[in-house]
Design a protein around this motif. Structure first.
Motif: not given
Length: 224
Positions: A152-168
């Motif tokens: 990440t580049d710091g606070e306020g950045q919006r990035i596409p992600v995928v969650l690991k199954p069963g975790t946060h």
């Protein structure tokens, strides 16, 4: 008439006979004005037996003692064992790099059936950044998930992600997330290249692994 005794005495006392004047060697002196006969060179017989050629004798190699041969065999075994051990170390290093990278890369590459969405970075700490997760077409929103701070580049950045199954825990997708996931493998390639060049003397293979590792690390640094 001249007495016979007078001629014989004259011959005996006045002149020396030709046979007495001839040299002892038997050669007749050449007459005056006649060319001297050249001596004929003495030639070797045509079929003279050839002298036998002596073949050079080669020194016989000294026989090596049993102790010396045993020492050479032991040294060869130690050298072979060293190469085998270093080859195993290189394989272990590469396997560890692949295993570590695959733990994250599989989620960035294989996103089918997983929760995909967008993470808005709200706060960052030493190693992690947190923020709310907004699900895409399928899945549920989460008020707080975490992601590796290096992607990440710091606070306020919006990035596409995928969650690991069963975790946060979120994993960044796309090319930046994919290259970041393979960073451990890039480091393993660099370490393996050093081992190949220093211990096994495989310079071409070392150059290939080293360039591949530098390429992965450099690409990840550029896109992130």
């Amino acid at each position: 008439m001249v007495p016979t005794g007078t001629n014989s005495e004259h011959t005996a006392h006045g002149a020396t006979p030709a046979s007495a004047r001839a040299p002892a060697s038997g050669r007749i002196p050449a007459q005056r004005g006649a060319p001297a006969a050249e001596p004929r060179p003495v030639s070797a017989p045509e079929h003279a037996p050839a002298e036998p050629r002596s073949r050079p004798t080669r020194p016989r190699p000294a026989r090596r003692g049993r102790l010396r041969r045993a020492g050479e065999s032991a040294y060869g075994l130690l050298l072979l064992g060293r190469h085998v051990v270093m080859a195993l170390v290189v394989l272990v290093v590469l396997a560890a790099g692949v295993w570590t990278s695959w733990g994250t890369a599989q989620h960035a590459m294989l996103t089918k059936g997983k929760e995909r969405g967008t993470l808005t970075v709200a706060a960052c700490h030493d190693d992690w950044c947190t923020g709310p997760f907004t699900a895409g077409a399928a899945g549920a929103d989460h008020p707080k998930v975490r992601i590796d701070a290096t992607v990440t580049d710091g606070e306020g950045q919006r990035i596409p992600v995928v969650l690991k199954p069963g975790t946060h825990d979120a994993v960044r997708t796309g090319l930046p997330g994919l290259l970041h996931a393979w960073v451990p493998l890039g480091g393993a390639l660099l370490l393996a290249s050093v081992l190949l060049a220093g211990a096994l003397r495989l310079h071409r293979s070392a150059w290939a692994l080293g360039l591949a590792g530098v390429g992965v690390l450099g690409a990840a640094f550029v896109v992130l």
